[in-house]
Write a protein that holds these residues in place. Sequence first.
Motif, PDB file in Angstrom:
ATOM      1  N   GLY A 109      -5.195   7.099   8.779  1.00 11.39           N
ATOM      2  CA  GLY A 109      -5.165   7.185   7.330  1.00 11.39           C
ATOM      3  C   GLY A 109      -3.855   7.758   6.804  1.00 11.39           C
ATOM      4  N   SER A 110      -3.374   8.817   7.442  1.00 17.42           N
ATOM      5  CA  SER A 110      -2.133   9.450   6.991  1.00 17.42           C
ATOM      6  C   SER A 110      -0.946   8.502   7.154  1.00 17.42           C
ATOM      7  CB  SER A 110      -1.885  10.741   7.776  1.00 17.42           C
ATOM      8  OG  SER A 110      -1.838  10.477   9.173  1.00 17.42           O
ATOM      9  N   GLU A 111      -0.962   7.690   8.225  1.00 23.60           N
ATOM     10  CA  GLU A 111       0.112   6.715   8.433  1.00 23.60           C
ATOM     11  C   GLU A 111       0.060   5.612   7.386  1.00 23.60           C
ATOM     12  OE1 GLU A 111       0.816   6.626  13.214  1.00 23.60           O
ATOM     13  OE2 GLU A 111      -1.126   5.888  12.487  1.00 23.60           O
ATOM     14  N   ALA A 112      -1.157   5.194   7.027  1.00 21.24           N
ATOM     15  CA  ALA A 112      -1.315   4.172   5.998  1.00 21.24           C
ATOM     16  C   ALA A 112      -0.834   4.686   4.647  1.00 21.24           C
ATOM     17  CB  ALA A 112      -2.778   3.751   5.903  1.00 21.24           C
ATOM     18  N   LEU A 113      -1.110   5.952   4.372  1.00 17.10           N
ATOM     19  CA  LEU A 113      -0.660   6.566   3.119  1.00 17.10           C
ATOM     20  C   LEU A 113       0.861   6.643   3.087  1.00 17.10           C
ATOM     21  CD1 LEU A 113      -1.489   7.961   0.466  1.00 17.10           C
ATOM     22  CD2 LEU A 113      -1.582  10.119   1.737  1.00 17.10           C
ATOM     23  N   GLU A 114       1.452   7.032   4.197  1.00 19.37           N
ATOM     24  CA  GLU A 114       2.907   7.130   4.281  1.00 19.37           C
ATOM     25  C   GLU A 114       3.567   5.763   4.111  1.00 19.37           C
ATOM     26  OE1 GLU A 114       6.337   8.694   7.427  1.00 19.37           O
ATOM     27  OE2 GLU A 114       4.212   9.110   7.799  1.00 19.37           O
ATOM     28  N   ALA A 115       2.891   4.709   4.619  1.00 18.76           N
ATOM     29  CA  ALA A 115       3.430   3.350   4.528  1.00 18.76           C
ATOM     30  C   ALA A 115       3.138   2.714   3.169  1.00 18.76           C
ATOM     31  CB  ALA A 115       2.853   2.483   5.642  1.00 18.76           C
ATOM     32  N   LYS A 116       2.489   3.458   2.281  1.00 16.89           N
ATOM     33  CA  LYS A 116       2.151   3.005   0.920  1.00 16.89           C
ATOM     34  C   LYS A 116       1.161   1.825   0.923  1.00 16.89           C
ATOM     35  CE  LYS A 116       6.562   4.556  -0.996  1.00 16.89           C
ATOM     36  NZ  LYS A 116       7.790   4.198  -1.751  1.00 16.89           N
ATOM     37  N   LEU A 117       0.351   1.798   1.957  1.00 11.53           N
ATOM     38  CA  LEU A 117      -0.685   0.769   2.025  1.00 11.53           C
ATOM     39  C   LEU A 117      -1.955   1.223   1.325  1.00 11.53           C
ATOM     40  CD1 LEU A 117      -0.162  -0.365   5.720  1.00 11.53           C
ATOM     41  CD2 LEU A 117       0.485  -1.620   3.657  1.00 11.53           C
ATOM     42  N   VAL A 118      -2.136   2.524   1.146  1.00  4.96           N
ATOM     43  CA  VAL A 118      -3.255   3.075   0.380  1.00  4.96           C
ATOM     44  C   VAL A 118      -2.700   4.102  -0.601  1.00  4.96           C
ATOM     45  CG1 VAL A 118      -4.923   2.681   2.235  1.00  4.96           C
ATOM     46  CG2 VAL A 118      -3.766   4.893   2.061  1.00  4.96           C
ATOM     47  N   ASP A 119      -3.531   4.422  -1.609  1.00  6.66           N
ATOM     48  CA  ASP A 119      -3.086   5.361  -2.654  1.00  6.66           C
ATOM     49  C   ASP A 119      -3.599   6.772  -2.446  1.00  6.66           C
ATOM     50  OD1 ASP A 119      -1.696   3.516  -4.711  1.00  6.66           O
ATOM     51  OD2 ASP A 119      -3.568   2.479  -4.259  1.00  6.66           O
ATOM     52  N   GLY A 120      -4.514   6.942  -1.500  1.00 12.15           N
ATOM     53  CA  GLY A 120      -5.032   8.271  -1.261  1.00 12.15           C
ATOM     54  C   GLY A 120      -6.077   8.255  -0.170  1.00 12.15           C
ATOM     55  N   LEU A 121      -6.339   9.440   0.394  1.00 11.51           N
ATOM     56  CA  LEU A 121      -7.371   9.612   1.413  1.00 11.51           C
ATOM     57  C   LEU A 121      -8.507  10.396   0.771  1.00 11.51           C
ATOM     58  CD1 LEU A 121      -5.072  10.579   4.442  1.00 11.51           C
ATOM     59  CD2 LEU A 121      -5.785   8.294   3.676  1.00 11.51           C
ATOM     60  N   LEU A 122      -9.519   9.675   0.311  1.00 13.52           N
ATOM     61  CA  LEU A 122     -10.616  10.282  -0.441  1.00 13.52           C
ATOM     62  C   LEU A 122     -11.960   9.806   0.097  1.00 13.52           C
ATOM     63  CD1 LEU A 122      -9.299   9.776  -4.111  1.00 13.52           C
ATOM     64  CD2 LEU A 122      -9.078  11.830  -2.690  1.00 13.52           C
ATOM     65  N   TYR A 123     -12.953  10.690  -0.074  1.00 16.86           N
ATOM     66  CA  TYR A 123     -14.320  10.296   0.250  1.00 16.86           C
ATOM     67  C   TYR A 123     -14.918   9.527  -0.925  1.00 16.86           C
ATOM     68  CZ  TYR A 123     -14.106  13.353   4.319  1.00 16.86           C
ATOM     69  OH  TYR A 123     -13.753  13.923   5.515  1.00 16.86           O
TER      70      TYR A 123
ATOM     71  N   MET B 118      -1.310 -14.058   3.812  1.00 15.33           N
ATOM     72  CA  MET B 118      -1.855 -12.711   3.723  1.00 15.33           C
ATOM     73  C   MET B 118      -0.743 -11.661   3.596  1.00 15.33           C
ATOM     74  SD  MET B 118      -4.900 -13.179   6.513  1.00 15.33           S
ATOM     75  CE  MET B 118      -5.708 -11.633   6.242  1.00 15.33           C
ATOM     76  N   VAL B 119       0.319 -11.838   4.362  1.00 13.63           N
ATOM     77  CA  VAL B 119       1.449 -10.905   4.281  1.00 13.63           C
ATOM     78  C   VAL B 119       2.041 -10.941   2.876  1.00 13.63           C
ATOM     79  CG1 VAL B 119       3.816 -10.514   5.050  1.00 13.63           C
ATOM     80  CG2 VAL B 119       2.014 -10.908   6.732  1.00 13.63           C
ATOM     81  N   LYS B 120       2.235 -12.126   2.342  1.00 11.00           N
ATOM     82  CA  LYS B 120       2.796 -12.268   1.001  1.00 11.00           C
ATOM     83  C   LYS B 120       1.892 -11.616  -0.041  1.00 11.00           C
ATOM     84  CE  LYS B 120       4.395 -15.740  -2.317  1.00 11.00           C
ATOM     85  NZ  LYS B 120       4.555 -17.205  -2.584  1.00 11.00           N
ATOM     86  N   GLY B 121       0.573 -11.834   0.089  1.00 12.06           N
ATOM     87  CA  GLY B 121      -0.381 -11.257  -0.859  1.00 12.06           C
ATOM     88  C   GLY B 121      -0.394  -9.735  -0.814  1.00 12.06           C
ATOM     89  N   VAL B 122      -0.394  -9.174   0.392  1.00 12.85           N
ATOM     90  CA  VAL B 122      -0.384  -7.714   0.535  1.00 12.85           C
ATOM     91  C   VAL B 122       0.913  -7.141  -0.026  1.00 12.85           C
ATOM     92  CG1 VAL B 122      -0.340  -5.809   2.182  1.00 12.85           C
ATOM     93  CG2 VAL B 122      -1.960  -7.689   2.510  1.00 12.85           C
ATOM     94  N   ALA B 123       2.037  -7.790   0.280  1.00 12.48           N
ATOM     95  CA  ALA B 123       3.330  -7.315  -0.206  1.00 12.48           C
ATOM     96  C   ALA B 123       3.364  -7.294  -1.736  1.00 12.48           C
ATOM     97  CB  ALA B 123       4.454  -8.203   0.342  1.00 12.48           C
ATOM     98  N   GLU B 124       2.896  -8.351  -2.368  1.00 10.67           N
ATOM     99  CA  GLU B 124       2.878  -8.412  -3.831  1.00 10.67           C
ATOM    100  C   GLU B 124       1.930  -7.372  -4.408  1.00 10.67           C
ATOM    101  OE1 GLU B 124       1.796 -12.427  -4.643  1.00 10.67           O
ATOM    102  OE2 GLU B 124       3.828 -13.216  -4.360  1.00 10.67           O
ATOM    103  N   GLY B 125       0.758  -7.222  -3.776  1.00 10.87           N
ATOM    104  CA  GLY B 125      -0.232  -6.287  -4.291  1.00 10.87           C
ATOM    105  C   GLY B 125       0.194  -4.831  -4.167  1.00 10.87           C
ATOM    106  N   ARG B 126       0.914  -4.510  -3.104  1.00 11.04           N
ATOM    107  CA  ARG B 126       1.280  -3.119  -2.851  1.00 11.04           C
ATOM    108  C   ARG B 126       2.728  -2.790  -3.233  1.00 11.04           C
ATOM    109  NH1 ARG B 126      -2.395   0.005  -3.245  1.00 11.04           N
ATOM    110  NH2 ARG B 126      -1.079   1.567  -2.205  1.00 11.04           N
ATOM    111  N   GLY B 127       3.442  -3.765  -3.750  1.00 14.60           N
ATOM    112  CA  GLY B 127       4.822  -3.515  -4.154  1.00 14.60           C
ATOM    113  C   GLY B 127       5.732  -3.245  -2.972  1.00 14.60           C
ATOM    114  N   LEU B 128       5.485  -3.940  -1.869  1.00 15.14           N
ATOM    115  CA  LEU B 128       6.290  -3.772  -0.649  1.00 15.14           C
ATOM    116  C   LEU B 128       7.008  -5.071  -0.325  1.00 15.14           C
ATOM    117  CD1 LEU B 128       3.534  -1.998   1.503  1.00 15.14           C
ATOM    118  CD2 LEU B 128       5.456  -0.873   0.341  1.00 15.14           C
TER     119      LEU B 128
END
Length: 600
Positions: free
Chosen positions: A243-257, A217-227
């Motif tokens: 959410g803001s921490e996830a955005l800063e960590a580049k785990l998400v691309d935006g905080l949207l409804y 799972m770690v490998k898959g997330v790293a490849e998918g998110r470029g980390l």
Amino acid sequence: MKRFFIGSLAVVGGLSIFFFGGLIVLLILGASSKPGVPEQVVLELELDERLVEYVPEDSLASAFGSEQLTVRDVVDALEKAGGDERVKGLVVKVNGPPGSTAVVQELRDAVKAFRATGKKAVAYADTFGETGNAMGGYYLASAFDEVYVQPSGELSITGLAIETPFARDALAKLGVKPRMSKRHEYKAAVNTYLEQTYTEPHREETERFLTSLFGQMVKGVAEGRGLSEEQVKAAVDAAPLQGSEALEAKLVDGLLYRDEVYAKVKEAAGEGAHLLYLEKYLERAGRPNQGGLTTPTVALIYGAGEIARGQSRANPMSGDVTVGSDTVAAAFRKAVEDSRVKAIVFRVDSPGGSYVASDTVRREVQRAREKGKPVIVTMGTYAASGGYFVAMDADKIVAQPGTLTGSIGVYNGKMVTAEFWEKLGVNWEALGVGKNATMYSSDAEFTPEQHAKNEASLDRVYADFTSRAAAGRKMPLEKMQEVAKGRVWTGEDAKERGLVDELGGFPMALKLAKEAAKLEGPVRVEVFPRKKGAAEVLSSMLGEKQGENSEDEAAGVRMTAPWQPVLEQTRALYRLGTQLGVVGEERRQVLSAPVPDTTW
């Protein structure tokens, strides 16, 4: 009065027939007037619950078009959409993991293949876990081009965990004595009854497959998110993340409804783009690999559920399915006899079950190969113990990295419950004719001679399992014995040890089937046994025999009638009592590997 009564019954019966007949006609008319696929469409999928592996072809839902979305439905729809110019993109709302690690990996593969055609895939969640772990849901989302979460959401990607109950002391207080034996030290299915904590082999086995799954799972997330993998591990250790921490960590691309995400998706797809549920698209566009009747056929046979003797059984109320050895064996025979069928794909998703039933299915896999029909196994969430037994003679075995497989071992025995019943003031007395007539009675201990017989039976089954597995896998027996011992492996670890051949899912299995049968170009994938019509399903539920001979009858699935839920609840209570050892008998010669639920 008698005539009036009979006449009233006739009227009621006639109205009932008219009602059901009218319902069937309406359903058929509705099916024939389905709209087509819009010229510009974005596929939409909402993952609210776990996907099922298999809807029996004899089920009432299947007869009228299945409402339950299966793993194969999603994989097929995305494969079809990848080559469909009308489909401009994909948006998936991830409310939770759609299943096990292996199921998520099957979907990740399908999403990545869809993206490889140049089409965009977007994942959205209001939150990835509000009060629980959402590692599985986020693992799936990380395979998409973009991932969005609601501003008030979070990423609770806290890792993987397993909680195993141990009830030895509780059973002792109840006056229940487990008299269970196993082969060998890693066969952990009975440890709940025999132990109060993990044994060293049980702990080693569990920690290893958790570590393997987490690494995937770690490998898959790293490849998918470029980390880097280190960055992903650091995020997991810091979770839950706002959410803001996830955005800063580049785990998400935006905080949207949701409305903002869907507006972006439709805008990217072009003016006039329509949303269409993925299941509706599959219904209208059809599956891939569905050529004409003259196209070479690859038979698809399912072995999903606990393995038992007799016909497969399905409960339309609960959705529970049992793999009946007679049904699966008959499906293999029919596929072998069909001249159109050039190869067989056998989808196994089972923790095992009866040794005898497993051997019945294994024999038909062997016979199919002897008749010149290659057999390729594709494993789902698990194909362990009896689930591995039915697979080991195939030409090739395909598993996802996260599939739980192996568990080459056996257990049996009984629970001695005399003291429990004595505490309740109940006295059971067993009478029997024959020295060992009451050998498996729960009222008495094994005699030394009976214990020896029980142990000899285990040795015989284990020797048969390991020797057949070694022959099927073309592996020296000594090497097979090293990886057996009842141990569960992930697909990733199993491949390293020669228990599986390739990592992947349905597409990989189909590719290998075509190669084995020397087929080029389009093929037709057809599920065996054949899908039954609504009338056949209804008559089956009423207990009427299906088909003209035993081969036809065996190939069906025995449906639980609508009036049986109460009986099923009673049986469920009985099964619970059996598991606790307070009623009934423990099944003997069991090839089963119940794996605890992984919290993710």
